[in-house]
Design a protein around this motif. Structure first.
Motif, PDB file in Angstrom:
ATOM      1  N   GLY A 112      36.946  34.273  46.214  1.00 44.83           N
ATOM      2  CA  GLY A 112      37.199  35.703  46.138  1.00 44.83           C
ATOM      3  C   GLY A 112      37.089  36.287  44.747  1.00 44.83           C
ATOM      4  N   ILE A 113      36.726  35.470  43.746  1.00 44.20           N
ATOM      5  CA  ILE A 113      36.623  35.915  42.353  1.00 44.20           C
ATOM      6  C   ILE A 113      35.144  36.019  41.983  1.00 44.20           C
ATOM      7  CG2 ILE A 113      37.141  35.307  39.953  1.00 44.20           C
ATOM      8  CD1 ILE A 113      39.604  33.810  41.025  1.00 44.20           C
ATOM      9  N   ARG A 114      34.776  37.130  41.357  1.00 43.81           N
ATOM     10  CA  ARG A 114      33.393  37.329  40.972  1.00 43.81           C
ATOM     11  C   ARG A 114      33.015  36.361  39.848  1.00 43.81           C
ATOM     12  NH1 ARG A 114      30.266  41.919  41.463  1.00 43.81           N
ATOM     13  NH2 ARG A 114      32.136  43.221  41.780  1.00 43.81           N
ATOM     14  N   VAL A 115      31.999  35.538  40.071  1.00 42.45           N
ATOM     15  CA  VAL A 115      31.459  34.681  39.016  1.00 42.45           C
ATOM     16  C   VAL A 115      30.678  35.576  38.057  1.00 42.45           C
ATOM     17  CG1 VAL A 115      29.951  32.730  38.488  1.00 42.45           C
ATOM     18  CG2 VAL A 115      31.345  32.713  40.589  1.00 42.45           C
ATOM     19  N   THR A 116      31.060  35.539  36.777  1.00 37.83           N
ATOM     20  CA  THR A 116      30.557  36.519  35.813  1.00 37.83           C
ATOM     21  C   THR A 116      29.761  35.829  34.717  1.00 37.83           C
ATOM     22  OG1 THR A 116      32.489  37.905  36.252  1.00 37.83           O
ATOM     23  CG2 THR A 116      31.233  38.381  34.255  1.00 37.83           C
ATOM     24  N   ASP A 117      28.435  36.016  34.772  1.00 40.13           N
ATOM     25  CA  ASP A 117      27.596  35.486  33.700  1.00 40.13           C
ATOM     26  C   ASP A 117      27.422  36.556  32.618  1.00 40.13           C
ATOM     27  OD1 ASP A 117      25.825  37.323  34.764  1.00 40.13           O
ATOM     28  OD2 ASP A 117      24.519  35.823  35.680  1.00 40.13           O
ATOM     29  N   GLY A 118      26.633  36.249  31.597  1.00 40.04           N
ATOM     30  CA  GLY A 118      26.475  37.166  30.470  1.00 40.04           C
ATOM     31  C   GLY A 118      25.893  38.498  30.873  1.00 40.04           C
ATOM     32  N   LYS A 119      24.867  38.492  31.740  1.00 38.86           N
ATOM     33  CA  LYS A 119      24.247  39.747  32.151  1.00 38.86           C
ATOM     34  C   LYS A 119      25.217  40.603  32.961  1.00 38.86           C
ATOM     35  CE  LYS A 119      20.141  41.672  34.381  1.00 38.86           C
ATOM     36  NZ  LYS A 119      18.832  41.377  35.026  1.00 38.86           N
ATOM     37  N   SER A 203      36.061  39.279  31.780  1.00 39.48           N
ATOM     38  CA  SER A 203      36.393  40.156  32.898  1.00 39.48           C
ATOM     39  C   SER A 203      37.725  39.720  33.506  1.00 39.48           C
ATOM     40  CB  SER A 203      35.292  40.095  33.957  1.00 39.48           C
ATOM     41  OG  SER A 203      35.654  40.841  35.099  1.00 39.48           O
ATOM     42  N   VAL A 204      38.561  40.706  33.882  1.00 36.96           N
ATOM     43  CA  VAL A 204      39.863  40.417  34.493  1.00 36.96           C
ATOM     44  C   VAL A 204      40.027  41.302  35.718  1.00 36.96           C
ATOM     45  CG1 VAL A 204      42.369  40.491  34.177  1.00 36.96           C
ATOM     46  CG2 VAL A 204      40.908  39.765  32.289  1.00 36.96           C
ATOM     47  N   ASN A 205      40.544  40.741  36.787  1.00 43.83           N
ATOM     48  CA  ASN A 205      40.836  41.524  37.983  1.00 43.83           C
ATOM     49  C   ASN A 205      41.831  42.632  37.634  1.00 43.83           C
ATOM     50  OD1 ASN A 205      42.906  41.899  40.386  1.00 43.83           O
ATOM     51  ND2 ASN A 205      40.942  41.353  41.300  1.00 43.83           N
ATOM     52  N   ALA A 206      41.548  43.868  38.085  1.00 50.57           N
ATOM     53  CA  ALA A 206      42.386  45.011  37.715  1.00 50.57           C
ATOM     54  C   ALA A 206      43.799  44.901  38.278  1.00 50.57           C
ATOM     55  CB  ALA A 206      41.733  46.316  38.171  1.00 50.57           C
ATOM     56  N   ASP A 207      43.947  44.329  39.469  1.00 50.83           N
ATOM     57  CA  ASP A 207      45.293  44.128  40.029  1.00 50.83           C
ATOM     58  C   ASP A 207      46.111  43.208  39.133  1.00 50.83           C
ATOM     59  OD1 ASP A 207      44.702  45.749  42.148  1.00 50.83           O
ATOM     60  OD2 ASP A 207      44.528  44.138  43.625  1.00 50.83           O
TER      61      ASP A 207
END
Length: 468
Positions: A112-119, A203-207
């Protein structure tokens, strides 16, 4: 007119205007809701300017900024004009999904967590800055001073770099930029971006960012704005107005109908509230109901509170009737004789939040065919009184009680009743009765001449507002 901007050039005049605005608001709330609302505003939200303390942390999702920006900005402008300064943290998830799609980047999620690459991070960072600017601009257009805080507040470690890449877990909240904004009568507007100790943006989940803010700032209210407007019972579809964690958490979490997403929200609220003052609450509400939820705690959303565990025993289980009589006489004063007589002649149930039974409520099982609330504690501990009354009405969905017109609890009890009837210096109140049942209850009185029936439009009883 902006009180905040006046404060910059003429502090004395602005203080006078702010005091006048607060006084007007209290009077208005007293007319449209109840004295309870006005008192709550006074007791919780009128802090002195020398002791800046944010009264609320409000989490704003990306969909709220996208679809409800005018409503949100109007509510926040109202708060600032009456001297209330919430701390806002926002996300931009739906907008990011759209941008990634247009850029040909396929979103990837793990647990449920977005995998966040550089782009993805570069696009997200630019987007968050733009959305932050949109909210700040909307507030300033209404004459409100808002301060964008897009870096330097959240410090984080990698959540799991191998699994999620550039996603953070907040370990520190730097409060000084927030408090500086509050001292300047500005609304702090934060993005849910964090930095590591060596400056890497994550990046951090806003909740989760809102929860970290709340733990650092210890506000009275934590509000999550949602288009759904609250949490709902997954079988009946009805809104869950309030959750008393002390009474309901274990039972609620064991229910098979509770959806996974709702279960996670309730668990997160329980964990957060365990780190906040006992009077704090978590609310989930639509932005159009934000003002009422903040000020009246009786809006259209879901309120989650730590609450009070209420115990009860029946007269058959009572082993110290003399002690109960002492407490009743102390609570009721000159009116105790009737209650004591009822205790001696009818079965009853006692409610209490302290095993010492120093304060209690008592319901006898039948008066005019209805259970009667015989005694109720003072309102010194309002949250406990609220929980006690809710527990009683769960056990007795039809109930009656009487109080003198001079009783200081009358307004509080009236707002929780569904109807009332004035008679010879006393007020008869009832809960959960249909109109015909209420009429019959009144006719059972021996002498109703000269009584105030409080008939409303159309010849029906005028009902008091019912507490959530």
């Amino acid at each position: 007119m902006s009180l905040l901007r006046s404060a910059v050039s003429a502090p004395g005049q602005a203080d006078h205007q702010l005091a006048a605005t607060r006084s007007t608001l209290v009077q208005l709330l007293g007319h449209i809701d109840s004295r309870r609302t006005a008192e709550q505003y006074l007791s919780h939200f009128t802090a002195t300017t020398t002791a800046i303390q944010p009264f609320a942390v409000i989490k704003v999702g990306g969909a709220i900024i996208r679809d409800h920006l005018p409503t949100l900005a109007s509510a926040l402008a109202f708060f600032s004009r009456v001297g209330l300064y919430p701390v806002i943290v926002h996300g931009a998830g739906p907008q990011l999904n759209q941008i990634l799609e247009h850029a040909g980047v396929e979103p990837r999620f793990a647990d449920g967590i977005r995998v966040t690459d550089g782009k993805t991070l570069a696009l997200a960072r630019q987007l968050f800055l733009e959305e932050n600017h949109r909210l700040v601009q909307a507030l300033e257009a209404l004459g409100v001073s808002a301060r964008p805080l897009t870096a330097g507040v959240f410090q984080a470690d990698y959540l799991d770099r191998t699994k999620y890449n550039l996603v953070g877990r907040i370990n520190t909240v730097e409060k000084s930029p927030i408090l500086s904004a509050l001292r300047a009568a500005c609304l702090p507007i934060l993005t849910s971006m964090a930095e590591t100790a060596d400056g890497q943006v994550l990046s951090v989940n806003a909740d989760l960012a809102a929860s970290a803010l709340a733990r650092a700032l210890q506000p009275t209210k934590v509000v999550y704005l949602a288009e759904t407007g609250g949490l709902f019972h997954d079988q009946t579809g009805t809104r869950i107005a309030r959750i008393n964690l002390s009474e309901e958490y274990d039972h609620l979490m064991s229910q098979p109908w509770l959806r996974h997403g709702t279960r996670l929200k309730v668990r997160a609220a329980q964990e957060l509230l365990s780190d906040l003052p006992s009077t704090s609450s978590v609310s989930i509400v639509h932005p159009m109901d934000l003002q009422r939820e903040i000020l009246a705690a009786s809006g259209a959303g879901t309120v989650i509170e730590r609450g009070t565990r209420i115990s009860s025993i029946t007269s058959a289980e009572c082993t110290n009737l003399a002690k109960l009589e002492q407490v009743v006489r102390r609570q009721q004063g000159p009116d105790a004789s009737f209650c004591v007589q009822e205790m001696r002649t009818r079965p009853f149930r006692v409610y209490y939040d302290d095993p010492s039974l120093e304060s209690l409520a008592m319901v006898s099982f039948s008066t005019h065919g209805l259970p009667q609330l015989l005694t109720f504690p003072s309102l010194t501990a309002r949250a406990a009184a609220e929980d006690m009354f809710l527990r009683i009405t769960k056990d007795f969905p039809r109930l009656m009680w009487t109080v003198p017109e001079t009783d200081p609890r009358l307004d509080w009890l009236s707002t929780r009743a569904t109807g009332r009837f004035y008679h010879n210096g006393w007020v008869l109140l009832w809960y959960g009765l249909r109109q015909q049942e209420a009429r019959q209850l009144i006719l059972n009185l021996h002498d109703v001449e000269g009584s105030d029936l409080e008939l409303g439009g159309g010849g029906t009883y005028r009902h008091a507002s019912q507490g959530q």
